[in-house]
Design an enzyme around this catalytic site. Structure first.
Site, PDB file in Angstrom:
ATOM      1  N   ASP A  75       0.814  -1.183  -0.030  1.00 16.89           N
ATOM      2  CA  ASP A  75      -0.145  -0.115  -0.015  1.00 16.89           C
ATOM      3  C   ASP A  75       0.719   1.300   0.130  1.00 16.89           C
ATOM      4  O   ASP A  75       1.891   1.303   0.491  1.00 16.89           O
ATOM      5  CB  ASP A  75      -0.916  -0.188   1.325  1.00 16.89           C
ATOM      6  CG  ASP A  75      -1.980  -0.948   1.207  1.00 16.89           C
ATOM      7  OD1 ASP A  75      -2.373  -1.727   0.072  1.00 16.89           O
ATOM      8  OD2 ASP A  75      -2.978  -0.696   2.026  1.00 16.89           O
ATOM      9  N   HIS A 126      -5.143   3.200  -4.314  1.00 12.30           N
ATOM     10  CA  HIS A 126      -5.442   3.534  -2.777  1.00 12.30           C
ATOM     11  C   HIS A 126      -5.583   4.879  -2.587  1.00 12.30           C
ATOM     12  O   HIS A 126      -5.347   5.437  -1.511  1.00 12.30           O
ATOM     13  CB  HIS A 126      -3.972   3.047  -2.354  1.00 12.30           C
ATOM     14  CG  HIS A 126      -3.971   3.031  -0.547  1.00 12.30           C
ATOM     15  ND1 HIS A 126      -5.074   2.183  -0.191  1.00 12.30           N
ATOM     16  CD2 HIS A 126      -3.200   3.297   0.108  1.00 12.30           C
ATOM     17  CE1 HIS A 126      -4.863   2.102   1.147  1.00 12.30           C
ATOM     18  NE2 HIS A 126      -3.772   2.906   1.430  1.00 12.30           N
ATOM     19  N   HIS A 130      -5.011   9.585   0.440  1.00  9.68           N
ATOM     20  CA  HIS A 130      -5.321   8.794   1.633  1.00  9.68           C
ATOM     21  C   HIS A 130      -6.397   9.400   2.534  1.00  9.68           C
ATOM     22  O   HIS A 130      -6.260   9.214   3.717  1.00  9.68           O
ATOM     23  CB  HIS A 130      -3.771   8.643   2.386  1.00  9.68           C
ATOM     24  CG  HIS A 130      -3.843   7.521   3.016  1.00  9.68           C
ATOM     25  ND1 HIS A 130      -4.078   7.336   4.377  1.00  9.68           N
ATOM     26  CD2 HIS A 130      -3.706   6.044   2.879  1.00  9.68           C
ATOM     27  CE1 HIS A 130      -4.148   6.220   4.891  1.00  9.68           C
ATOM     28  NE2 HIS A 130      -3.500   5.321   3.900  1.00  9.68           N
ATOM     29  N   HIS A 220       3.626  -2.017   3.440  1.00 14.74           N
ATOM     30  CA  HIS A 220       3.873  -0.755   2.705  1.00 14.74           C
ATOM     31  C   HIS A 220       5.136  -0.503   2.293  1.00 14.74           C
ATOM     32  O   HIS A 220       6.330  -0.497   3.036  1.00 14.74           O
ATOM     33  CB  HIS A 220       3.612   0.288   3.816  1.00 14.74           C
ATOM     34  CG  HIS A 220       2.203   0.465   4.416  1.00 14.74           C
ATOM     35  ND1 HIS A 220       1.904  -0.606   5.296  1.00 14.74           N
ATOM     36  CD2 HIS A 220       0.970   0.883   3.951  1.00 14.74           C
ATOM     37  CE1 HIS A 220       0.453  -0.399   5.679  1.00 14.74           C
ATOM     38  NE2 HIS A 220       0.064   0.560   4.911  1.00 14.74           N
TER      39      HIS A 220
END
Length: 269
Positions: A75, A126, A130, A220
């Site tokens: 991610d 994604h 964010h 990540h």
């Protein structure tokens, strides 16, 4: 830097650390989620053959109804360490799914986005900045997702079909907009919480302890301790008989349906 809904800015580590207490619950309790096994059960192979990964070179054909499959996902990248991660994945012949962040990631590293796609990995969404999608209205959710869709398509020639909502937070509005944009929602069942530590050994230990067949690993590629942990994770899971696949492979011959939430059962569920 990620922007909160109040307009203030905070670093990615702070944004994700704040979610640490919520992650396990949000990824583990969605009553409407579909498991990989359920997705496979809804479809039959056209000719009885195993699913074929996109690109072919990074991932051979595999039937996850028979093999002990696991999906490695990353991610919030790409970042400065993503090229090295891609070198590792290429060397070990492991496919992955990358849920890319638009602002200061896709737009900063377009050549890395292209490489991810060219090397047969699954490119996914994604969001742009964010934002926590459940804090937004439909128009704002659409902007967060569609902006990243367009940015990725401009680089790769293809819009993603998968998305991961930040912190795993989704609701009916997010699902409706995702369906409209042709995006399935993918959660996870294994997390190293690598946003909270740079200890590579600990990251590796956490993943290995939680690993299970049909699992989806969340890591990540923007944190210092994560990429160095990947070779050891791959080697040990291969030793244990796991086959690494992309998320679409994990669901095949089923296909990820837009708007639907996909989440494996966690180990011990």
């Amino acid at each position: 830097m990620f922007r909160t809904t109040s307009g203030r800015r905070r670093g990615p580590a702070l944004a994700l650390v704040a979610a640490a207490a919520l992650v396990a619950t949000l990824a583990g309790c969605s009553t409407d989620a579909v498991t990989p096994g359920e997705a496979r059960g809804k479809a039959e192979p056209a000719n009885g053959s195993a699913a074929q990964a996109k690109g072919g070179a990074a991932a051979p054909a595999v039937d996850c109804a028979k093999a002990k499959c696991i999906a490695l996902t990353f991610d919030a990248g790409p970042g400065k360490d993503t090229p090295h991660l891609l070198d590792v994945l290429k060397e070990k012949k492991v496919p992955a799914t990358f849920f890319l962040l638009g602002s200061k990631h896709v737009d900063r590293y377009p050549q890395v986005v292209k490489r991810i796609s060219d090397e047969g990995h699954e490119v996914a969404n994604h969001t742009w900045s964010h934002e926590i999608l459940t804090d937004l209205d439909a128009k704002e959710v659409r902007e967060e997702l569609s902006r990243t869709q367009d940015a990725i398509a401009k680089i790769t020639g293809r819009k993603p079909t998968l998305m991961r909502p930040p912190q795993g937070r989704t609701d009916d509005t997010v699902s409706d907009v995702s369906r409209e944009l042709g995006l399935a929602q993918v959660l996870w069942s294994i997390t190293a919480k690598d946003y909270s530590t740079e200890d590579t050994a600990l990251i590796q230990k956490r993943v290995l302890e939680q690993a299970h067949g049909d699992g989806i690993i969340l890591l990540h590629d923007i944190y210092k301790g994560t990429v160095p942990a990947v070779p050891g994770i791959i080697d040990e899971l291969k030793r244990q008989g796991y086959t690494f696949v992309t998320v679409p492979q994990l669901l095949a011959p089923g296909k990820a349906e837009p708007g639907v939430v996909y989440r494996p059962e966690k180990k011990g569920d």
